[in-house]
Design a protein around this motif. Sequence first.
Motif, PDB file in Angstrom:
ATOM      1  N   MET A 126      57.464  16.879  43.839  1.00  0.00           N
ATOM      2  CA  MET A 126      58.362  15.858  44.416  1.00  0.00           C
ATOM      3  C   MET A 126      58.540  16.058  45.916  1.00  0.00           C
ATOM      4  O   MET A 126      58.577  15.093  46.676  1.00  0.00           O
ATOM      5  N   SER A 135      53.883   7.283  47.744  1.00  0.00           N
ATOM      6  CA  SER A 135      54.515   6.718  46.548  1.00  0.00           C
ATOM      7  C   SER A 135      55.079   5.337  46.872  1.00  0.00           C
ATOM      8  O   SER A 135      55.387   5.020  48.019  1.00  0.00           O
ATOM      9  N   ILE A 139      61.144   8.768  48.601  1.00  0.00           N
ATOM     10  CA  ILE A 139      61.832   9.861  47.906  1.00  0.00           C
ATOM     11  C   ILE A 139      62.427  10.805  48.943  1.00  0.00           C
ATOM     12  O   ILE A 139      61.717  11.299  49.824  1.00  0.00           O
ATOM     13  N   ASN A 143      67.374  11.805  46.052  1.00  0.00           N
ATOM     14  CA  ASN A 143      66.616  11.312  44.891  1.00  0.00           C
ATOM     15  C   ASN A 143      66.088  12.488  44.074  1.00  0.00           C
ATOM     16  O   ASN A 143      66.122  12.466  42.838  1.00  0.00           O
ATOM     17  N   ILE A 144      65.588  13.495  44.770  1.00  0.00           N
ATOM     18  CA  ILE A 144      65.036  14.657  44.052  1.00  0.00           C
ATOM     19  C   ILE A 144      66.136  15.312  43.222  1.00  0.00           C
ATOM     20  O   ILE A 144      65.941  15.645  42.052  1.00  0.00           O
ATOM     21  N   LYS A 145      67.327  15.444  43.828  1.00  0.00           N
ATOM     22  CA  LYS A 145      68.420  16.091  43.088  1.00  0.00           C
ATOM     23  C   LYS A 145      68.790  15.275  41.850  1.00  0.00           C
ATOM     24  O   LYS A 145      69.033  15.830  40.776  1.00  0.00           O
ATOM     25  N   ALA A 146      68.815  13.949  41.996  1.00  0.00           N
ATOM     26  CA  ALA A 146      69.169  13.090  40.841  1.00  0.00           C
ATOM     27  C   ALA A 146      68.112  13.219  39.741  1.00  0.00           C
ATOM     28  O   ALA A 146      68.441  13.306  38.550  1.00  0.00           O
ATOM     29  N   ILE A 147      66.839  13.258  40.143  1.00  0.00           N
ATOM     30  CA  ILE A 147      65.769  13.357  39.137  1.00  0.00           C
ATOM     31  C   ILE A 147      65.841  14.723  38.430  1.00  0.00           C
ATOM     32  O   ILE A 147      65.689  14.821  37.214  1.00  0.00           O
ATOM     33  N   LEU A 148      66.115  15.782  39.222  1.00  0.00           N
ATOM     34  CA  LEU A 148      66.218  17.115  38.604  1.00  0.00           C
ATOM     35  C   LEU A 148      67.336  17.139  37.566  1.00  0.00           C
ATOM     36  O   LEU A 148      67.178  17.678  36.464  1.00  0.00           O
ATOM     37  N   ASP A 150      68.573  14.586  35.892  1.00  0.00           N
ATOM     38  CA  ASP A 150      68.130  13.773  34.745  1.00  0.00           C
ATOM     39  C   ASP A 150      67.204  14.573  33.835  1.00  0.00           C
ATOM     40  O   ASP A 150      67.334  14.554  32.610  1.00  0.00           O
ATOM     41  N   MET A 151      66.257  15.259  34.450  1.00  0.00           N
ATOM     42  CA  MET A 151      65.264  16.011  33.672  1.00  0.00           C
ATOM     43  C   MET A 151      65.927  17.163  32.907  1.00  0.00           C
ATOM     44  O   MET A 151      65.621  17.399  31.742  1.00  0.00           O
TER      45      MET A 151
END
Length: 356
Positions: A126, A135, A139, A143-148, A150-151
């Motif tokens: 990411m 992409s 990003i 955004n990276i923190k939100a995706i982490l 979520d995952m």
Amino acid sequence: MRQEELDLFIKLLRDAANDIAAVDISAKISTLAAGMSCRMVLGRKYMDNEFDEKGFKAVMKEGMHLAAAPNIGDYIPYVGALDLKGLKKRMKVVNKIFDDFFDRVIDEHMKSDSREDKIKDFVDVMLGFVGTEESEYRIDRPNIKAILLDMLAGSMDTSATAIEWAFSELMRHPRVMKKLQMELETVVGMKRKVDESDLDKLGYLNMVIKESMRLHPVAPLLIPHQSMEDCIVEDYFIPKKSKVIINAWAIMRDPSAWSDPEKFWPERFEGSNIDVRGRDFQLIPFGSGRRGCPGLQLGLTMAHLVVAQLVHCFDWKLTNDMLPIDLDMTEHFGLSMPRAKHLVCIPAYRLHDEKD
Ligand code: HEM
């Protein structure tokens, strides 16, 4: 890395088997799933004290609890600002803990070795998109923190709960446990452990996991959805932008869709094409459609592999000579639905391999 974590887990159970000791299998499965998720998403395992004094699982649990708690402000927006139940305040505390932690994880990755031949983890990939035109979407760090988040939230509890229930049903149904052990003996033998490449050949295991997910959906009400258009379902008018909650738990026990719906009976899937992937609306443990679970394949692989190894490597007994029929199967109802009480049992190693 999944295999490495699983090897450690089996080793720990094998030690318990040598001591004929009882194991809190619910707790151990939860630690295994957390370890696998952390390594897959963040690149390495983190100790509780690297996260927050309350520990990783406690904060994640509080976050999940708050996400599921009914909030009057969601229904009467003008009282939302008053935060009558104090949910927003508590959510801000959880948010700050995760935010600080993910900042540290990202900083650590940015400082780490940037050699071309380094094996990249999810965070590295990411970070590789930040500031590039590669992409479709921009990003950035938030955004990276939100995706982490979520995952991690999406993978840790869910996989552990699915494994815990499937294993509980096997403990409660010795006939099914024996039949699954026979399948594993025939397909894999007794001289090595099951690995991911065996899973496609294990048809009965697949039926066991489906049947367990039918009876014990990890997210019994899925995640709240919103209707994009006005629509009519049966005789009910659902206006655009309504909050729609799907009772997957009830659908998967609906007597008009399933015969003997309360019974744990994997054989019901023999010769049937019904699958968990969201095409068959009577079986939706991962939801369906655009907001269905994006981690389905990974979740299924983890559940199949861990259950297979637990059953293949060990024979199991309940504690205090408890009969399988007396095993308490009470559910703890919430955003996710784990067992109300931890499952404790005693393993006995059964493979003929020499090494761990
Ligand atoms: C056996 C394991 C799992 C089960 C049973 C499960 C189940 C679900 C369910 C029921 C939903 C809501 C779907 C809906 O409302 O229609 C969901 C959403 C989600 N899951 Fe999973 N899941 C599992 C594993 C995973 C894994 C391993 C990941 C990540 C690596 C993951 C990431 C997510 C995410 C990010 C969402 C939210 C999707 C969105 O809002 O669009 N899940 N999952």
